[in-house]
Design a protein around this motif. Sequence first.
Motif, PDB file in Angstrom:
ATOM      1  N   THR A  34      82.116 -12.579  38.537  1.00  0.00           N
ATOM      2  CA  THR A  34      82.213 -10.996  38.584  1.00  0.00           C
ATOM      3  C   THR A  34      83.151 -10.703  39.661  1.00  0.00           C
ATOM      4  O   THR A  34      82.674 -11.307  40.781  1.00  0.00           O
TER       5      THR A  34
ATOM      6  N   THR B 222      66.843 -10.660  44.215  1.00  0.00           N
ATOM      7  CA  THR B 222      68.055 -10.273  44.537  1.00  0.00           C
ATOM      8  C   THR B 222      69.293 -11.224  44.131  1.00  0.00           C
ATOM      9  O   THR B 222      70.477 -10.961  44.425  1.00  0.00           O
ATOM     10  N   SER B 223      68.987 -12.463  43.828  1.00  0.00           N
ATOM     11  CA  SER B 223      69.985 -13.276  43.314  1.00  0.00           C
ATOM     12  C   SER B 223      70.610 -12.961  42.236  1.00  0.00           C
ATOM     13  O   SER B 223      69.921 -12.723  41.169  1.00  0.00           O
ATOM     14  N   PRO B 224      71.977 -12.992  42.049  1.00  0.00           N
ATOM     15  CA  PRO B 224      72.825 -12.641  41.061  1.00  0.00           C
ATOM     16  C   PRO B 224      72.586 -13.680  39.988  1.00  0.00           C
ATOM     17  O   PRO B 224      72.415 -14.892  40.258  1.00  0.00           O
ATOM     18  N   GLU B 225      73.187 -13.387  38.602  1.00  0.00           N
ATOM     19  CA  GLU B 225      73.044 -14.275  37.695  1.00  0.00           C
ATOM     20  C   GLU B 225      74.367 -15.070  37.577  1.00  0.00           C
ATOM     21  O   GLU B 225      74.079 -16.332  37.271  1.00  0.00           O
TER      22      GLU B 225
ATOM     23  N   THR C  53      79.701 -14.018  42.262  1.00  0.00           N
ATOM     24  CA  THR C  53      80.160 -12.525  42.583  1.00  0.00           C
ATOM     25  C   THR C  53      81.317 -12.487  43.741  1.00  0.00           C
ATOM     26  O   THR C  53      81.233 -13.457  44.566  1.00  0.00           O
TER      27      THR C  53
ATOM     28  N   VAL D  76      78.682 -16.632  46.310  1.00  0.00           N
ATOM     29  CA  VAL D  76      78.644 -15.302  46.286  1.00  0.00           C
ATOM     30  C   VAL D  76      79.627 -14.795  47.560  1.00  0.00           C
ATOM     31  O   VAL D  76      79.227 -14.935  48.820  1.00  0.00           O
TER      32      VAL D  76
END
Length: 617
Positions: free
Chosen positions: A95, A171-174, A177, A194
Amino acid sequence: MEYRKLTEEEIITLEDRNCWAEDWSSIYVSDDFKPNYMHRVMLYGEVYIGAFEKNIEVTKGFLKHSGINNATLRNVTVGDNCLIENIGSYINNYTIGDDCHLSNISTIETTDGATFGEGNLISVLNEVGDGNLVFFKELNSQFAAFMVKHCQDKELKDKIRRIIREEIAMTSPERGTIGNRVKIVNTKEISNTVIHDDCEINGASRLSDTTIMSSPNANVYIGTGVICENSIVCDGSSIINSVKMQDCFVGEACHISNGFTASTSVFFANSYMSNGEACAAFCGPFSASHHKSSLLIGSMFSFYNAGSATNFSNHAYKMGPMHWGILERGTKTASGAYVLMPATIGTFSVCFGKLMHHPDTRNLPFSYLTAYGSTMYLSPGRNITTVGLYRDIRKWPKRDLRPEGAQKSIVNQDWLSPFSVGEIIRGKEILEKLQSASGEDVSSYNFHEYVINASSLKKGIKYYDIALRIYMGAVLKRVRKRYQGIVPPTTEIGLGDWNDLAGLLLPDSEEQRMVQDIKNGTLDTVEKILKRFEDINDNYRAYQWAWTYRLILDYYGLTELTEESAEKIRHDYIEARRVWIAEIRKDAEKEYQMGDVEEHVFNNFVNSLDHEADYED
């Protein structure tokens, strides 16, 4: 942002520009999307693309319109006004935010099992030991020091690790990013990383399983040839010039450069590392290493400047412009001596080219330890009256480069505090007992395996007493100014021993209370634990006054502190400061007479001493 499917006309326009999609129905765009700014783009899986309405400054004075050119994207979301071009392999499972510039990159990818550097368990202080420190985004020097110090407490360790795991899970993104206004150019590989807002990556070799905590007012810069794996880099830091880093945490405003190699180490708050190497090192605030032959291994440092096994160029240097200082909590000098300070895990000295541990000397702080042949000589308290320490007291507050909002680690820069003064009191008592036991007519005294010359012992008592009077007077002056008079302490918190948790000075009782509150569930989140550290620091002056009030009564033999006794303490404070400044002036004159300092540098320094009288009232 809301997305829509492509129109037939937009698909034709894209195909005319040599764009191709595995399935055009899986491509979604913003309402303001313009297909004419995409050329030679291959699209796989679900791809979301924003608008192209702005120019991007690729270098100073050179603007290019946003768009996507020469790239392969798979399962990617691209924000508005990005310029993405010349992606050698692909961008996969990522993302990307708004206003980003991504150019000349081989691969950007998220794979299964990505950790982004969080949850990484390493061992510091012992490179072959069990893991004692867990990484997560909001880690600061206090939490890290707390974990390491209490790692043998299994119940506490298990509770802390569970709390951190829960924080990471929330809090960890999938997937990987890239934030807003990020610039990544001329970089080979980025995987499972990230990258927060306003970061610049230029010429890096590989970033994998890493989190980069950049922010608008404290951006991170990653430079040429850098390899960074399983690590976290915090706000305002720079990592440049072929640094190789694995399993490391880099705190705020750190600078790591020039081929420095680091593994399983942590660096906090304004640390500066260049040329050398670190392994299993805990580098607290203001740790510095400059030399190629420096190896920081299995030790804890704070306010520390590492020398070199082959170059002791400037570590006892005092007045010149290249001086980095005899630092507040421990450093090596040019002669190979060691300045002994209160330290969390003991103190060290250089002897026969090796770093040796001397825990017995902890109770003689601010001392020099030197070796002549097989004999170790101790000069107690000598560093209290040196130019180097004086300059450091004035210097360190100005060298905190962390902007507001990017100061995770707490850094208390008091050179005299209940922590250091407590050691001074014990050091003075040791010297007085040695003098009493052996008499005053002997030429030297034995302290464990060290030799203290009689003149050094007498000066040590004098220097420690100077520091005590300066400290008591300064604290009392602050209290009288704040309360317009003498107000006894309103708390008993602060009585007893004090500790240093990598920059946070706190009563031992408060640290033990934290231990119990984590165990009993009162502190059950990362946020609550970090807030407790902040609360302790916010109450530092109140706790300090409780400790100092008791010290004043004991030192002066008082039952209560009156205005009359306060005036006596003020007089002693002024006299002690004047003696201290006079000793520092003599140290400066000695340095000048050796011919190592230019006259204008010497004069500027002496002129600064003349203004010390401004601090007396």
